[in-house]
Scaffold this motif. Structure first.
Motif, PDB file in Angstrom:
ATOM      1  N   ASP A   1      57.525   0.369  14.607  1.00 53.78           N
ATOM      2  CA  ASP A   1      57.923  -1.485  13.396  1.00 53.78           C
ATOM      3  C   ASP A   1      58.038  -0.842  11.492  1.00 53.78           C
ATOM      4  OD1 ASP A   1      57.335  -3.204  15.023  1.00 53.78           O
ATOM      5  OD2 ASP A   1      54.567  -2.491  15.279  1.00 53.78           O
TER       6      ASP A   1
ATOM      7  N   ALA B   1      60.693   1.160   9.691  1.00 53.15           N
ATOM      8  CA  ALA B   1      61.620   1.609   9.468  1.00 53.15           C
ATOM      9  C   ALA B   1      61.485   2.954   8.507  1.00 53.15           C
ATOM     10  CB  ALA B   1      62.599   1.002   9.027  1.00 53.15           C
TER      11      ALA B   1
ATOM     12  N   GLY C   1      57.622  -4.302   5.502  1.00 56.40           N
ATOM     13  CA  GLY C   1      59.863  -4.204   6.214  1.00 56.40           C
ATOM     14  C   GLY C   1      60.291  -2.749   5.735  1.00 56.40           C
ATOM     15  N   GLN C   2      61.155  -2.976   5.555  1.00 58.17           N
ATOM     16  CA  GLN C   2      61.998  -1.360   5.125  1.00 58.17           C
ATOM     17  C   GLN C   2      62.244  -0.796   3.841  1.00 58.17           C
ATOM     18  OE1 GLN C   2      64.924  -2.465   7.790  1.00 58.17           O
ATOM     19  NE2 GLN C   2      66.671  -1.801   6.548  1.00 58.17           N
TER      20      GLN C   2
ATOM     21  N   PRO D   1      66.925   1.139  10.622  1.00 54.30           N
ATOM     22  CA  PRO D   1      65.861  -1.083  10.846  1.00 54.30           C
ATOM     23  C   PRO D   1      65.206   0.710  11.509  1.00 54.30           C
ATOM     24  CG  PRO D   1      68.129  -0.681  11.719  1.00 54.30           C
ATOM     25  CD  PRO D   1      68.004   0.377  10.595  1.00 54.30           C
ATOM     26  N   SER D   2      64.363  -0.450  11.991  1.00 52.02           N
ATOM     27  CA  SER D   2      62.773  -0.165  12.693  1.00 52.02           C
ATOM     28  C   SER D   2      63.791   0.249  14.126  1.00 52.02           C
ATOM     29  CB  SER D   2      62.242  -0.816  12.801  1.00 52.02           C
ATOM     30  OG  SER D   2      61.848  -2.310  13.393  1.00 52.02           O
TER      31      SER D   2
ATOM     32  N   LYS E   1      62.882  -1.282  16.964  1.00 52.79           N
ATOM     33  CA  LYS E   1      61.917  -1.867  18.097  1.00 52.79           C
ATOM     34  C   LYS E   1      62.541  -3.406  17.549  1.00 52.79           C
ATOM     35  CE  LYS E   1      57.605  -5.801  18.025  1.00 52.79           C
ATOM     36  NZ  LYS E   1      59.190  -6.791  17.290  1.00 52.79           N
ATOM     37  N   SER E   2      63.647  -3.624  16.074  1.00 56.18           N
ATOM     38  CA  SER E   2      64.417  -4.466  15.476  1.00 56.18           C
ATOM     39  C   SER E   2      65.906  -4.650  16.757  1.00 56.18           C
ATOM     40  CB  SER E   2      64.485  -4.873  13.940  1.00 56.18           C
ATOM     41  OG  SER E   2      65.075  -3.241  13.980  1.00 56.18           O
TER      42      SER E   2
ATOM     43  N   GLU F   1      65.035  -4.504  20.157  1.00 58.34           N
ATOM     44  CA  GLU F   1      65.497  -6.427  20.464  1.00 58.34           C
ATOM     45  C   GLU F   1      67.241  -6.385  20.306  1.00 58.34           C
ATOM     46  OE1 GLU F   1      61.004  -7.714  19.281  1.00 58.34           O
ATOM     47  OE2 GLU F   1      62.578  -8.099  17.378  1.00 58.34           O
ATOM     48  N   LYS F   2      67.580  -6.041  19.271  1.00 55.90           N
ATOM     49  CA  LYS F   2      69.115  -7.044  19.136  1.00 55.90           C
ATOM     50  C   LYS F   2      69.948  -6.092  20.167  1.00 55.90           C
ATOM     51  CE  LYS F   2      72.780  -7.067  15.444  1.00 55.90           C
ATOM     52  NZ  LYS F   2      73.305  -6.368  14.074  1.00 55.90           N
TER      53      LYS F   2
ATOM     54  N   SER G   1      61.832 -11.072  21.773  1.00 50.62           N
ATOM     55  CA  SER G   1      61.250 -10.024  21.258  1.00 50.62           C
ATOM     56  C   SER G   1      60.094  -8.821  22.045  1.00 50.62           C
ATOM     57  CB  SER G   1      59.374 -10.797  20.650  1.00 50.62           C
ATOM     58  OG  SER G   1      58.571  -9.778  20.314  1.00 50.62           O
TER      59      SER G   1
ATOM     60  N   THR H   1      57.767  -7.507  21.443  1.00 51.80           N
ATOM     61  CA  THR H   1      55.698  -7.276  21.398  1.00 51.80           C
ATOM     62  C   THR H   1      55.213  -8.005  22.412  1.00 51.80           C
ATOM     63  OG1 THR H   1      56.671  -8.421  18.752  1.00 51.80           O
ATOM     64  CG2 THR H   1      54.520  -8.328  19.724  1.00 51.80           C
TER      65      THR H   1
END
Length: 275
Positions: A186, A188, A198-199, A205-206, A208-209, A212-213, A219, A221
């Motif tokens: 979570d 980054a 955030g980062q 990027p994290s 997790k992100s 997901e992408k 999500s 989560t």
């Protein structure tokens, strides 16, 4: 690095001079690389070199250090009244960690069969480098039984164990569960502050992100590893083929498509052992 280090190496080599090569260095972050190099040096490794055998990065340094160590060996021979000679050294490690690719880079030729899968090297082969050093390419050998099942799973994640030995869907689920335990899941920046908002500017990027992408999931989560594999299969409209989803997840991890990170954190303090 620990999961891919054969536990019997200290017994095999004793007090012989050696060079520790950490290959696939491009697949982890700069901070993680620095921590692991520092840890290995604190635990008795004099020569630690980072490489990416596929691109050739760091290979020149391996040659320089190996030749330096070979000079140390011949210096000891001279002290005993023996004539110098090309030093013979074995390149050892688990399957598919890049041994043959490294030798091919060092010799600037296809001296050894190499491919991104375990079990390609099947014979012992000597290759000379620079006239003063002979390298022995050897097949990667796994012990008949791996006592550390977590390490065994990581070997499968890294494609260091033959695919017939595991279910891709199961290993992919374990990979997801391990990624969730990392600071950078979570966060980054990998600072451990998972709710710090955030980062930093310019940081990656994290994880997790990215996940997901990459898999087009809104999500992840609250998902377990099994839930994640099922979600990837459902998204690809292949809900009845979890193995195909598992293979895709593992291939993305192995190619670096999920980002540059290490599944093992360098221990905070020395353990008193070699590796």
């Amino acid at each position: 690095p620990l999961a891919t280090t054969p536990p019997d190496i200290p017994t095999w080599i004793g007090n012989k001079l050696r060079v520790l090569v950490l290959n696939r260095a491009d697949m982890v972050s700069d901070a993680e690389r620095s921590k692991w190099v520092a840890w290995f040096k604190k635990n008795g490794e004099t020569h630690v070199v980072l490489t990416d055998a596929r691109s050739g990065k760091g290979v020149k340094r391996v040659a320089e250090v190996a030749l330096l160590v070979s000079k140390e060996v011949n210096a000891k021979r001279l002290e005993k009244g023996l004539m110098p000679r090309p030093v013979r050294t074995a390149v050892i490690g688990y399957p598919n960690v890049g041994k043959s690719a490294l030798i091919n880079r060092l010799t600037k030729s296809k001296a050894c069969a190499s491919a991104p899968r375990p079990g390609v090297t099947r014979n012992l082969r000597w290759v000379r480098i620079g006239g003063d050093l002979d390298l022995l390419d050897s097949p990667g050998v796994l012990p008949p039984r791996l006592a550390d099942q977590k390490a065994a799973a990581r070997l499968a994640m890294a494609n260091d164990i033959g695919e017939a030995s595991y279910l891709a869907s199961s290993v992919a689920a374990q990979l997801f569960d391990e990624m969730k335990q990392l600071d950078r899941w979570d966060d980054a920046n990998g600072t451990g502050g998972k709710n710090n908002g955030g980062q930093h500017k310019g940081s990656p990027p994290s994880i997790k992100s990215v996940v997901e992408k990459r898999f087009k999931l809104g999500s992840v989560t609250g998902m377990s590893g099994e839930d994640f594999v099922c979600a990837v299969a459902d998204k690809a409209q292949q809900s009845d083929d979890l193995e195909r989803a598992g293979i895709r997840i593992l291939n993305d991890f192995r190619s670096g498509a999920l980002g540059a990170f290490c599944l093992e954190n360098a221990p905070a303090a020395t353990t008193g052992g070699g590796k």
